[in-house]
Motif scaffolding. Structure first.
Motif, PDB file in Angstrom:
ATOM      1  N   ILE A 125      15.560 132.818  73.490  1.00  0.00           N
ATOM      2  CA  ILE A 125      15.340 131.426  73.117  1.00  0.00           C
ATOM      3  C   ILE A 125      16.635 130.642  73.292  1.00  0.00           C
ATOM      4  O   ILE A 125      17.728 131.200  73.094  1.00  0.00           O
ATOM      5  CB  ILE A 125      14.819 131.349  71.663  1.00  0.00           C
ATOM      6  CG1 ILE A 125      14.412 129.923  71.293  1.00  0.00           C
ATOM      7  CG2 ILE A 125      15.827 131.893  70.659  1.00  0.00           C
ATOM      8  CD1 ILE A 125      13.620 129.857  69.988  1.00  0.00           C
ATOM      9  N   SER A 126      16.514 129.402  73.690  1.00  0.00           N
ATOM     10  CA  SER A 126      17.719 128.599  73.923  1.00  0.00           C
ATOM     11  C   SER A 126      18.357 128.228  72.596  1.00  0.00           C
ATOM     12  O   SER A 126      17.685 128.172  71.573  1.00  0.00           O
ATOM     13  CB  SER A 126      17.368 127.327  74.694  1.00  0.00           C
ATOM     14  OG  SER A 126      16.700 126.421  73.836  1.00  0.00           O
TER      15      SER A 126
ATOM     16  N   LYS B  51      19.372 125.429  71.573  1.00  0.00           N
ATOM     17  CA  LYS B  51      18.834 124.180  71.039  1.00  0.00           C
ATOM     18  C   LYS B  51      17.543 124.457  70.247  1.00  0.00           C
ATOM     19  O   LYS B  51      17.365 124.001  69.118  1.00  0.00           O
ATOM     20  CB  LYS B  51      18.548 123.226  72.202  1.00  0.00           C
ATOM     21  CG  LYS B  51      18.010 121.880  71.762  1.00  0.00           C
ATOM     22  CD  LYS B  51      17.679 120.983  72.962  1.00  0.00           C
ATOM     23  CE  LYS B  51      16.486 120.107  72.635  1.00  0.00           C
ATOM     24  NZ  LYS B  51      15.329 120.330  73.453  1.00  0.00           N
ATOM     25  N   CYS B  52      16.645 125.251  70.840  1.00  0.00           N
ATOM     26  CA  CYS B  52      15.378 125.549  70.170  1.00  0.00           C
ATOM     27  C   CYS B  52      15.626 126.372  68.905  1.00  0.00           C
ATOM     28  O   CYS B  52      14.971 126.165  67.883  1.00  0.00           O
ATOM     29  CB  CYS B  52      14.449 126.305  71.108  1.00  0.00           C
ATOM     30  SG  CYS B  52      13.803 125.274  72.420  1.00  0.00           S
TER      31      CYS B  52
END
Lengths: 597, 449
Positions: free
Chosen positions: B81-82, B84-85
């Motif tokens: 998962i990034s 940011k997320c």
């Protein structure tokens, strides 16, 4: 990255959220946990992680907990409901300790009603409230669950929508992880609200930055769209094991063969497709499980024979490299045989007659003998309380309600057999539309026409003699969506190709069939919304025309059954698509009914 | 594959049941051809070759249960998962703890704090749009309902909460209305909004505020619902005496006008509780909470010979509660059979024909079930044979008699059907020289002459 691999992030996300809460309370502390949260927590984190974040001791929330806790910081962790909160308030107020700092973690969300309670109890500020919502728990490949079983009775019986935002939050974070769904289909009124909330969350909290989404189509479906799938007796290995032994958070409790007196008589076993034997039998029709297990047993015993004839260097090699896995496989084998045993013992004697009767109900035939069958079961205690209620509900559901005199006699017999105190429970089932009385009583099967209508009267006379069959709304839906096997007489249970095998050929769950027909291009999203399922919606409307998704997340609001999971996993196989089943909990007909009694 | 399968079949069918022992293997107790004894055998074989403890052991489990845990070989989060997320997910729940506890106020930059205070002051006096406040509630952000003082703004607030569908927000608004409006106005609003009413009703029920709950439901015209809720609350009372009192007052306040059938059930409930208290005391047994049929079973065991007009007599108890004939018969059958009181069973169920010749069975249950139940309670062969005699269809009678080892009935059955072959086949399964073997021989001989 495969979608299942990506879903393994869920556990870590949950754990990080919990750690974030624990870190807000620096220093050593004791944790007192509501028993209903224990199993789920076990799937999210471990004792070692808690220790690393200064949790000293962990207790179950009961009356002894305060005496055993020695640290001056104490954290209560409960489900966010008033009753659990009151228990905590009572403990804190009874103790009157100024030196202890109290914290309350509510799962999954903070409630205004709990705030009011704390204020009333004089504990506002004394108990510091924290929120912890876990992500859906990965129970096995292709199956994730929020493990909030209280949602079903709360939402569907009492109409309390408190947990809907938590469901929306999970739908949102799933889309943060996997990418935004290209199309979302909602079936049911609450499903639509969940979707609206999810869109609000995307707007307010952010959207996934993945360019390529893993979710072609997200389906959110309310449990009440298809009660039949829960009430029917399933026939796959896992679903029968759930019926008979109960699977909680993916853990089944099996009788212990060598348990001593006074000891726990069962042992928990986590069902996982990493167990190679389970992976092969989990979705099998039960008739094909035992032969497979005996074949495996034979293979293992052959291997053991072989190892006895080994030369010394071979033996050394064998012990270091294989013995451990052989023992593990034997253990798994023993446990699945015990599972089979329990299923046969508990349901074997009545399985066939049960399936016959259910088939009759689905087709709307032999109503008299079905009624007699249920009565005799209630009278002789066959199957037990929940199994009998389940049959009554299925009869009512499939025939648009019970005839009033039948309903009356069944309910009376039921209350006499199991206790008058169950009357409100029956009333709850009525409210769910599961135990209703058909308005027309015995006349409802007759042709209706105005009084002066001679043809109508004649038709009624004929009907009285030959009893013209009238199709119930359930049967209309069943025909419309073809919720039955295409060739029931020649159903392949060994290598099934038809999803109905999960009920021995009797039925295909509504959601499974809709998804199948979308994949096969037999119907479009517009057909579902405009013709097939009243109250369903698709968004965005534009993208849904001519869109052919190859990957799905199916989110059941109110619980999914293992039979539906098995049907979806077969669908994946035969269509080469990817389908993740998500739910607020995993249920079966008995657990569902028990939750509203 | 086919070969393997047949081998496997041999493996667990090798001693498949030829002669039938009813106690071990109930007829049909198998599932898809697999019998209980088949699984037990295989289970023992596999268990025997296992070292020590079962199914693995506890590891890092919080509950300390001995459940086997799967390996946790998840790839690192950063690959899944990034950043940011991830941040968005982890901070989703933080708003509330941040503001709600006011603990971090001191950590705020001055300008932030000014902004927040300014907003708070503003919102205190000018009500922000209702949608905005509801959204704050939904997201767990700080908010205040105080500014909504006009009736129309209160209504609008409730509509917005219902429109979004967040149950917590709906209830919070309803509680705010209850605090700030007179009862008649609250009821007026709830009457036009079933969703809000449902949330409030559940809140009152959870808090055991019986009177308010009742007022609300009656006002909404849901008197049946009100009766059921009250009844449920009564049933939850642990003390019997108080429970009886509560159910009584519940009847007089809720069940008088409603469905007479429901009233009857509630009255029966009281009567049963009183019966349980009195009769339980006689036997020094706790009967409280038992069902009517369980009490009937108790009466069949201990009060069988009590006079017909005594409340302890089983028939009289069944009549008072309107227990149906099937249930009465099944209970008598099971309980008297458990006491080995066969003549009692005969006296209830077997009647003489009106001419006085021959007998008739007066039992509202399928005869097969009756015979099997008698057998499970250890009925002797003569009793079984007598009741087998009421199975009209000869073939069915023979099949059932075979399962129950009632040899004489089987032999007589074949004789009645004039089925010599069947009889000869059956004779072959009997122990040569045994009484039944000789009886079968006799019948065969007689049928020749």
């Amino acid at each position: 990255m495969q979608i299942d691999g990506r879903l393994s992030a869920l556990r870590e996300l949950s754990q990080l959220r919990l750690i974030a809460v624990l870190n807000q309370i620096p220093g050593r502390k004791d944790l007192i946990i509501d028993a209903s949260l224990m199993k789920a927590l076990d799937r999210i984190t471990g004792i070692s992680v808690l220790r690393k974040h200064d949790v000293d001791k962990v207790f179950k929330l009961d009356s002894n907990a305060p005496q055993n806790s020695t640290n001056t910081q104490r954290i209560y962790m409960i489900m966010s409901d008033l009753i659990s909160a009151k228990r905590v308030c009572d403990q804190v107020n009874a103790e009157q300790r100024k030196d202890v700092e109290y914290h309350l973690i509510v799962v999954p969300r903070k409630l205004a009603a709990i705030d009011h309670l704390l204020e009333e109890e004089g504990l506002w500020g004394r108990l510091k409230v924290h929120i912890f919502q876990w992500e859906p728990i990965q129970l096995d490949i292709g199956l994730i669950s929020l493990e909030l079983p209280s949602l079903f009775p709360q939402l569907f019986v009492d109409g309390d929508q408190t947990l809907l935002p938590s469901v929306a939050k999970s739908v949102w974070s799933l889309q943060m992880l996997l990418g935004r769904a290209q199309v979302t289909l909602t079936l049911g009124r609450y499903a639509k609200q969940i979707q609206a909330m999810t869109e609000l969350l995307i707007d307010q909290l952010g959207e996934s930055d993945r360019p390529q989404s893993d979710i072609g189509c997200m389906v959110i479906v309310d449990r009440d769209v298809d009660y039949a799938a829960a009430l029917l007796t399933p026939a796959t290995y896992t679903s029968l094991m759930d019926e008979v032994l109960g699977i909680k958070c993916g853990v089944v409790e099996l009788p212990k063969s060598d348990a001593k007196q006074g000891e726990k008589q069962t042992v928990g076993h986590q069902l996982s497709s990493e167990d190679e034997i389970y992976n092969q039998i989990k979705n099998r029709h039960f008739s094909n499980v035992f032969s497979f297990l005996s074949m495996k047993a034979k293979q293992l015993s052959n291997e053991a024979d072989h190892s006895r004839k080994m030369a010394l260097h071979e033996m050394k090699q064998y012990v270091t490299s294989q013995l451990k896995t052989v023992v593990a496989r034997k253990r798994a084998l023993a446990m699945h045989i015990a599972g089979c045993e329990a299923v046969i013992e508990s349901i074997g004697a009545r399985f066939e007659s049960l399936q016959d009767m259910e088939q009759n109900m689905l087709e709307g035939t032999n109503r008299r003998s079905v009624q007699t069958y249920i009565e005799e079961n209630v009278v002789t205690g066959g199957g037990g309380k929940l199994a009998n209620l389940r049959l009554m509900c299925l009869l009512s559901l499939t025939q648009d309600g019970l005839f009033s005199e039948d309903a009356w006699s069944l309910k009376n017999q039921f209350l006499h057999a199991y206790g008058y105190h169950l009357l409100p429970g029956l009333h709850n089932l009525e409210n769910l539309g599961l135990l209703s009385t058909s308005s027309g009583a015995l006349g409802s099967g007759l042709v209706t026409g105005s009084v002066g209508d001679a043809t109508g009267r004649l038709a009624n006379k004929v009907a009285q003699v030959v009893s013209l069959p009238k199709r119930s709304s359930f049967q209309v839906l069943r025909q419309k969506l073809k919720l039955f096997s295409s060739n029931r007489d020649d159903l392949n249970l060994k290598q099934p190709t038809d999803m109905s095998y999960v009920y021995g050929g009797a039925y295909i769950p509504v959601t499974c069939q809709l998804v199948h027909q979308i994949i096969k291009k037999e119907i479009s999203f517009d057909d579902i919304v405009n013709q097939l399922i009243p109250g369903s919606f698709v968004s965005p409307t534009k993208a849904s025309t001519d869109f052919l998704p190859r990957s799905f997340v199916i989110f059941f609001n109110g619980g999914v059954t293992y039979a539906e999971v098995a049907a979806f996993q077969l669908l994946e196989q035969i269509t080469g698509t990817r389908i993740i089943v998500a739910s607020t909990s995993v249920v079966n007909g008995s657990t569902l009914i028990n939750s509203v009694l | 594959m086919a070969r393997q399968d047949s081998e496997a079949d041999d493996f667990w069918n090798s001693s498949s049941i030829t002669s039938f022992n009813f106690d071990d293997d109930e007829p049909g107790a198998g599932l898809f051809g697999v019998s209980k004894s088949g699984t037990t055998r295989l289970s023992q074989q596999v268990q025997a070759s296992l070292p020590g403890e079962e199914f693995g052991s506890a590891s890092d489990s919080i509950t300390g249960s001995t459940s086997t845990t799967i390996s946790n070989t998840a790839p690192p989060l950063s690959t899944l998962i990034s950043e940011k997320c991830l941040t968005a997910i982890l901070e989703a729940d933080l708003h509330d703890t941040f503001y709600g506890n006011r603990r971090n106020k001191h950590d705020m930059k001055p300008e932030e704090e000014i902004r927040m205070l300014k907003r708070q002051v503003q919102e205190r006096w000018d009500a922000p749009p209702v949608e905005l406040t509801i959204r704050h509630m939904f997201l767990g952000r700080p908010h205040s309902l105080e500014p909504y003082r006009s009736l129309s703004s209160k209504r609008a607030l409730l509509d917005a909460a219902i429109n979004l569908g967040d149950g917590n927000a709906i209830l919070e608004v309803v509680l705010f209305l209850v605090r700030s409006l007179k009862k008649s106005l609250v009821h007026q609003i709830l009457a036009s909004s079933p969703v809000a009413a449902a949330h409030y009703a559940r809140y009152l029920a959870t808090r055991l505020q019986a009177t308010e709950l009742n007022d609300l439901l009656v006002m909404l015209g849901k008197s049946r619902e009100a009766a059921m809720k009250q009844y449920q609350l009564c049933c939850a009372t642990p003390n019997v005496q108080r429970q009886i009192q509560k159910v009584k007052s519940c009847i007089s306040s809720h069940f008088v006008q409603g469905d007479p059938a429901l009233k009857r059930i509630a009255q029966n409930h009281i009567e049963l509780l009183e019966w349980e208290q009195a009769v339980g005391a006689m036997a020094n047994e706790d009967l409280i909470g038992k069902s009517a049929v369980e009490c009937l079973a108790h009466a069949c065991r201990l009060h069988w010979n009590d006079p017909r007009d005594s409340p302890t007599n089983p028939f009289s108890l069944a009549q008072r509660h309107g227990i149906c004939e099937k249930q009465l018969h099944w209970t008598i059958l099971s309980e008297r059979a458990a006491q080995q009181a066969w003549s009692d069973i005969d006296s209830v169920f077997i009647t003489k024909n009106w001419i006085g010749s021959g007998t008739k069975l007066k039992l509202s249950l399928p005869i097969e079930k009756v015979v099997i139940q008698l057998n499970s309670k250890g009925a002797p062969t003569e009793v079984l044979a007598k009741y087998l005699g009421f199975v009209d269809n000869q073939e069915r009678r023979i099949t059932l008699a075979q399962k129950l080892m009632c040899h004489k009935t089987v032999i007589d059955g074949y004789a009645a059907l004039r089925d010599r072959q069947g009889l000869q086949g059956y004779k072959a399964t009997l122990h040569p020289g045994s009484e039944h073997f000789l009886y079968a021989e006799g019948v065969l001989r007689a049928s020749v002459s």
